[in-house]
Motif scaffolding. Structure first.
Motif, PDB file in Angstrom:
ATOM      1  N   GLN A  47      12.537   3.639  -6.366  1.00 24.30           N
ATOM      2  CA  GLN A  47      13.719   4.119  -5.674  1.00 24.30           C
ATOM      3  C   GLN A  47      14.304   3.174  -4.505  1.00 24.30           C
ATOM      4  N   ILE A  48      13.432   2.383  -4.071  1.00 21.75           N
ATOM      5  CA  ILE A  48      13.715   1.459  -2.919  1.00 21.75           C
ATOM      6  C   ILE A  48      14.201  -0.096  -3.624  1.00 21.75           C
ATOM      7  N   THR A  49      13.301  -0.400  -4.628  1.00 22.04           N
ATOM      8  CA  THR A  49      13.439  -1.903  -5.038  1.00 22.04           C
ATOM      9  C   THR A  49      13.330  -1.905  -6.631  1.00 22.04           C
ATOM     10  N   SER A  50      14.211  -2.765  -7.045  1.00 22.39           N
ATOM     11  CA  SER A  50      14.217  -3.023  -8.490  1.00 22.39           C
ATOM     12  C   SER A  50      13.084  -4.341  -8.847  1.00 22.39           C
ATOM     13  N   LEU A  51      12.436  -4.790  -7.653  1.00 18.40           N
ATOM     14  CA  LEU A  51      11.465  -5.992  -8.003  1.00 18.40           C
ATOM     15  C   LEU A  51      10.422  -5.377  -8.995  1.00 18.40           C
ATOM     16  N   PRO A  52       9.983  -6.290  -9.740  1.00 16.20           N
ATOM     17  CA  PRO A  52       8.690  -6.060 -10.535  1.00 16.20           C
ATOM     18  C   PRO A  52       7.406  -5.491  -9.840  1.00 16.20           C
ATOM     19  N   LEU A  53       6.773  -4.561 -10.379  1.00 18.91           N
ATOM     20  CA  LEU A  53       5.784  -3.868  -9.672  1.00 18.91           C
ATOM     21  C   LEU A  53       4.386  -3.910 -10.442  1.00 18.91           C
ATOM     22  N   PHE A  54       3.503  -4.369  -9.923  1.00 24.79           N
ATOM     23  CA  PHE A  54       2.171  -4.540 -10.636  1.00 24.79           C
ATOM     24  C   PHE A  54       1.102  -3.483  -9.967  1.00 24.79           C
ATOM     25  N   LEU A  55       0.316  -2.790 -10.639  1.00 25.05           N
ATOM     26  CA  LEU A  55      -0.587  -2.063 -10.251  1.00 25.05           C
ATOM     27  C   LEU A  55      -2.043  -2.520 -10.140  1.00 25.05           C
ATOM     28  N   GLY A  83       0.864  -1.060   0.032  1.00 24.25           N
ATOM     29  CA  GLY A  83       0.252  -0.106  -0.073  1.00 24.25           C
ATOM     30  C   GLY A  83       0.930   1.476  -0.082  1.00 24.25           C
ATOM     31  N   ASN A  84       0.590   2.166   0.722  1.00 21.65           N
ATOM     32  CA  ASN A  84       1.198   3.294   1.160  1.00 21.65           C
ATOM     33  C   ASN A  84       2.554   3.259   2.017  1.00 21.65           C
ATOM     34  N   ASP A  85       2.645   2.224   2.481  1.00 19.94           N
ATOM     35  CA  ASP A  85       3.533   2.126   3.623  1.00 19.94           C
ATOM     36  C   ASP A  85       4.791   1.706   3.051  1.00 19.94           C
ATOM     37  N   LEU A  86       5.983   2.589   3.090  1.00 20.87           N
ATOM     38  CA  LEU A  86       7.175   2.231   2.429  1.00 20.87           C
ATOM     39  C   LEU A  86       7.811   0.981   3.178  1.00 20.87           C
ATOM     40  N   GLU A  87       7.621   0.998   4.531  1.00 18.44           N
ATOM     41  CA  GLU A  87       8.355  -0.021   5.248  1.00 18.44           C
ATOM     42  C   GLU A  87       7.895  -1.361   4.592  1.00 18.44           C
ATOM     43  N   ARG A  88       6.747  -1.494   4.202  1.00 18.25           N
ATOM     44  CA  ARG A  88       6.162  -2.864   3.824  1.00 18.25           C
ATOM     45  C   ARG A  88       7.146  -3.148   2.461  1.00 18.25           C
ATOM     46  N   ILE A  89       7.180  -2.089   1.752  1.00 14.67           N
ATOM     47  CA  ILE A  89       8.145  -2.095   0.473  1.00 14.67           C
ATOM     48  C   ILE A  89       9.741  -2.691   0.810  1.00 14.67           C
ATOM     49  N   ARG A  90      10.166  -2.064   1.858  1.00 15.22           N
ATOM     50  CA  ARG A  90      11.556  -2.335   1.957  1.00 15.22           C
ATOM     51  C   ARG A  90      11.575  -3.759   2.576  1.00 15.22           C
ATOM     52  N   TRP A  91      10.586  -4.264   3.542  1.00 15.74           N
ATOM     53  CA  TRP A  91      10.269  -5.628   4.145  1.00 15.74           C
ATOM     54  C   TRP A  91      10.587  -6.519   2.979  1.00 15.74           C
ATOM     55  N   ALA A  92       9.557  -6.280   1.838  1.00 11.38           N
ATOM     56  CA  ALA A  92       9.514  -7.206   0.724  1.00 11.38           C
ATOM     57  C   ALA A  92      10.939  -7.169  -0.059  1.00 11.38           C
ATOM     58  N   ASN A  93      11.576  -5.988  -0.280  1.00  6.59           N
ATOM     59  CA  ASN A  93      12.891  -6.081  -0.725  1.00  6.59           C
ATOM     60  C   ASN A  93      14.131  -6.791  -0.082  1.00  6.59           C
TER      61      ASN A  93
END
Length: 212
Positions: free
Chosen positions: A156-164, A112-122
């Motif tokens: 900027q945090i991750t190079s993972l594939p992103l889906f919308l 979602g909008n929580d960047l910490e979740r994105i960092r965790w996934a990365n």
């Protein structure tokens, strides 16, 4: 295995089976790239019922080499030909769960909008992220509306594939063209269509236009 990009279809297993499989075959003929089975089973569905339906779905998807993921229920990977699992929330016992999922399986995660979740996934061997929801949607009512700026920061945090995902249609997809993403995840936009194959092609054309 296909690259993690393109049209990502999410199907509702509580739909009447004959209708579900018929629409799925049409969508696969239209060219979907990834498939997820939502954890929205009929209240009467037993474990055996789930396995039987998953077997039918994975057999259909295999004809076009489309990977099939299960939503949340990672335990079903053990006794089916599922290719992976998609988590909406971080499992409390993640370390133990990760050890039981074979390395070749795909693991996705809803952001979602929580960047910490994105960092965790990365940092935790996640294979792709899906943002829910970009627009209001009846099939994504549990999702917050994601700011476009969040997707920009995620890159900027991750190079993972992103889906919308969430409320995306071939018409409003154009408005997301400035974002760096690899595909779109769709539920009702395809499965509610009279001709899913035709609708998939419309999405693919719209996606190709903004990727030029």
């Amino acid at each position: 295995m296909r690259k993690l990009e393109g049209i990502y279809l999410v199907i509702d297993p509580s739909m009447e089976e004959g209708k579900l499989l018929q629409k799925l075959e049409s969508a696969i003929d239209g060219g979907i790239d990834i498939l997820q089975i939502w954890s929205h089973w009929s209240k009467k569905a037993t474990h055996e019922d789930k396995v039987k339906l998953i077997d039918k779905i994975t057999a259909i998807a295999a004809t076009k080499n489309v990977p099939v993921l299960i939503n949340e229920e990672w335990q079903l990977l053990k006794e089916t030909k599922l290719n992976g699992v998609h988590f909406d929330v971080i499992p409390e016992n993640w370390t133990e769960v990760r050890k039981t999922i074979p390395k070749e399986k795909i693991i996705g995660f809803t952001a979602g909008n929580d960047l910490e979740r994105i960092r965790w996934a990365n940092e935790n061997e996640i294979d792709y992220l899906s943002f829910c929801a970009m627009f209001p949607s009846s099939s994504a009512i549990s999702c917050e509306i994601v700011k476009p700026s969040t997707v920009l920061l995620a890159r900027q945090i991750t190079s993972l594939p992103l889906f919308l995902s969430g409320g995306i249609n071939p018409e409003n997809l154009q408005s997301l063209g400035l974002l760096d993403f690899q595909g779109v995840a769709i539920i009702s936009g395809i499965m509610s269509a009279d001709n899913p194959a035709k609708k998939v092609k419309e999405y693919k054309t719209a996606l190709a236009e903004i990727k030029k």
